[in-house]
Design a protein around this motif. Structure first.
Motif, PDB file in Angstrom:
ATOM      1  N   ASP A  98       0.811  -1.215   0.000  1.00  0.00           N
ATOM      2  CA  ASP A  98       0.000   0.000   0.000  1.00  0.00           C
ATOM      3  C   ASP A  98       0.847   1.270   0.000  1.00  0.00           C
TER       4      ASP A  98
ATOM      5  N   CYS B 202      -2.432  -0.369   9.705  1.00  0.00           N
ATOM      6  CA  CYS B 202      -3.569  -1.151   9.182  1.00  0.00           C
ATOM      7  C   CYS B 202      -3.033  -2.181   8.200  1.00  0.00           C
TER       8      CYS B 202
ATOM      9  N   THR C  21      -4.376  -3.946   3.954  1.00  0.00           N
ATOM     10  CA  THR C  21      -5.311  -3.005   3.350  1.00  0.00           C
ATOM     11  C   THR C  21      -5.751  -3.530   1.989  1.00  0.00           C
TER      12      THR C  21
ATOM     13  N   ASP D  61      -7.183   0.453  -2.549  1.00  0.00           N
ATOM     14  CA  ASP D  61      -7.711   1.447  -1.618  1.00  0.00           C
ATOM     15  C   ASP D  61      -6.700   2.577  -1.439  1.00  0.00           C
ATOM     16  N   LYS D  62      -7.182   3.821  -1.434  1.00  0.00           N
ATOM     17  CA  LYS D  62      -6.321   4.943  -1.105  1.00  0.00           C
ATOM     18  C   LYS D  62      -6.069   4.917   0.402  1.00  0.00           C
ATOM     19  N   VAL D  63      -4.797   5.114   0.816  1.00  0.00           N
ATOM     20  CA  VAL D  63      -4.458   5.030   2.240  1.00  0.00           C
ATOM     21  C   VAL D  63      -3.844   6.341   2.701  1.00  0.00           C
TER      22      VAL D  63
ATOM     23  N   CYS E  81      -3.775   3.276   6.477  1.00  0.00           N
ATOM     24  CA  CYS E  81      -5.183   2.921   6.680  1.00  0.00           C
ATOM     25  C   CYS E  81      -6.036   3.489   5.556  1.00  0.00           C
ATOM     26  N   THR E  82      -7.090   2.762   5.191  1.00  0.00           N
ATOM     27  CA  THR E  82      -7.976   3.168   4.102  1.00  0.00           C
ATOM     28  C   THR E  82      -8.605   4.530   4.391  1.00  0.00           C
TER      29      THR E  82
ATOM     30  N   ALA F 264     -14.985   3.485   0.816  1.00  0.00           N
ATOM     31  CA  ALA F 264     -13.548   3.563   0.626  1.00  0.00           C
ATOM     32  C   ALA F 264     -13.223   4.292  -0.675  1.00  0.00           C
TER      33      ALA F 264
ATOM     34  N   LYS G  69     -10.971   4.827  -3.815  1.00  0.00           N
ATOM     35  CA  LYS G  69     -10.059   3.995  -4.614  1.00  0.00           C
ATOM     36  C   LYS G  69      -9.003   4.858  -5.288  1.00  0.00           C
ATOM     37  N   GLN G  70      -7.858   4.246  -5.536  1.00  0.00           N
ATOM     38  CA  GLN G  70      -6.769   4.955  -6.199  1.00  0.00           C
ATOM     39  C   GLN G  70      -7.060   5.122  -7.690  1.00  0.00           C
TER      40      GLN G  70
END
Length: 362
Positions: free
Chosen positions: A212, A221, A224, A228-230, A235-236, A359, A361-362
């Motif tokens: 991530d 986290c 992940t 998901d963008k963190v 963490c998301t 969530a 997203k990238q």
């Protein structure tokens, strides 16, 4: 009561100019404000609920108003503040022929400073005297701009929801506050110079098990979900999505029986409530203008209760999450004296609005 519209505009312009010409003051540290009381004054503008009436006449609705007020607060911690405020308000009616009433609002709010500096969220209770005095729940947000360590301007907006009449009002405030007591100025914490251990860690191999972009030794986290963008902790990152569902059911003349054609729509409402078990529903019953007001009030209550019974008995929704309110002929959708108008007015209405985390997203 003195009308505030002109004075409100003048004071707002003065505040804006002071922001433009005052040298930028250094933001005081939150810990230096803890334990201090403050007082101040504010301008208020209110947009009232479209259903608010000054009399039983449907044309006597109140549209908006403006006013002045004072406040007193206490900084409890670096992030929390308690505030008591009172405002005197001049209301403006929508239509002519009715006296413009005066109003007032007394509020107790808890302010939460997200970064312990300027931005804050708030929640509290407000005793609003608009025609009748009722209590509302407040939710809002604001921004505070410090002119000095003790003096600040602020702007905020709030939503007020009144459970007893289901009114929703909106207010905006521009205010000035002053913290009492000697101004304190703490020195910022000194930064510790890097030591040899940091260099050793930097030279060590960086491991990112869930790919991530955040190393395992900093990732709070694990595992992940992919794409998901963190945030910097691995963490998301979530955003809020608004959800809304509406139920509209029409009835035959002088009847409270639900027609089968609406069964699927009622099931959709039940499924929504099962998916979001924190939600509650108020079913509002209505009638046409035919018949006596007393009979129509009873009939509208029966129609609303029929929907509640269907949700509980057929779909298993708990009764404590539902309520039925009959308005009789007081809230006509169509005021014409025609069969089409009467048919539109024989109905129930129910709406649920909520939010959910989604969530990014990238």
């Amino acid at each position: 009561m003195t009308r505030f519209n002109l004075s409100a505009i003048t004071l707002a312009a003065t505040a804006a100019l002071s922001l433009s010409f005052t040298a930028v003051a250094e933001q005081p540290l939150a810990k230096d404000l803890v334990g201090k009381f403050y007082g101040g004054g504010h301008l208020m503008h209110i947009k009232t609920d479209n259903e608010r009436l000054m009399t039983d006449d449907l044309r006597s609705d109140v549209d908006h108003g403006s006013g002045l007020g004072a406040e007193f607060g206490y900084r409890y911690s670096e992030a929390l503040e308690f505030r008591f405020a009172h405002s005197e308000i001049n209301l403006v009616k929508e239509n002519g022929g009715f006296k413009e009433p005066d109003a007032s609002a007394t509020a107790f709010d808890v302010l939460y400073f997200l970064n312990k500096e300027n931005f804050y969220l708030m929640s509290g209770l407000n005793s609003m005297d608009i025609v009748d005095r009722k209590t509302s729940v407040n939710l809002g947000a604001g921004y505070r701009y410090h002119l000095t360590n003790n003096a600040a301007l602020y702007f905020e907006g709030k939503t007020h929801y009144q459970f007893s009449e289901h009114f929703t009002d909106y207010t905006a405030q521009l205010g000035f506050i002053y913290f009492f007591g000697e101004s304190k100025k703490s020195a910022p914490a000194s930064k510790i110079a890097p030591v040899a251990v940091v260099a050793e860690q930097a030279s060590a191999q960086v491991i990112d098990s869930d790919n991530d972009g955040v190393a395992d030794n900093k990732d709070q986290c694990a595992n992940t979900p992919k794409n998901d963008k963190v945030d910097s902790d691995g963490c998301t990152v979530f955003t809020q999505e608004n959800l809304r569902i509406q139920l509209l059911v029409n009835f035959d003349n002088n009847k409270a029986e639900i027609k089968p054609e609406y069964f699927n729509e009622i099931k959709e409402m039940a499924d929504f409530m099962k998916t979001y078990p924190h939600t509650k529903l108020v079913v509002e019953g209505h009638t046409s203008s035919q018949g006596s007001a007393k009979h129509n009030k009873k009939l509208s209550q029966a129609r609303a209760q029929a929907i509640v019974n269907r949700l509980t008995q057929t779909h298993g929704i708990k009764a404590e999450r539902l309520s039925a309110v009959g308005y009789g002929e007081a809230r006509l959708l169509n005021t014409a004296n025609s069969s089409q108008a009467h048919s539109e007015n024989r109905r129930i209405e129910a709406v649920i609005e909520t939010t959910r985390k989604v969530a990014i997203k990238q």
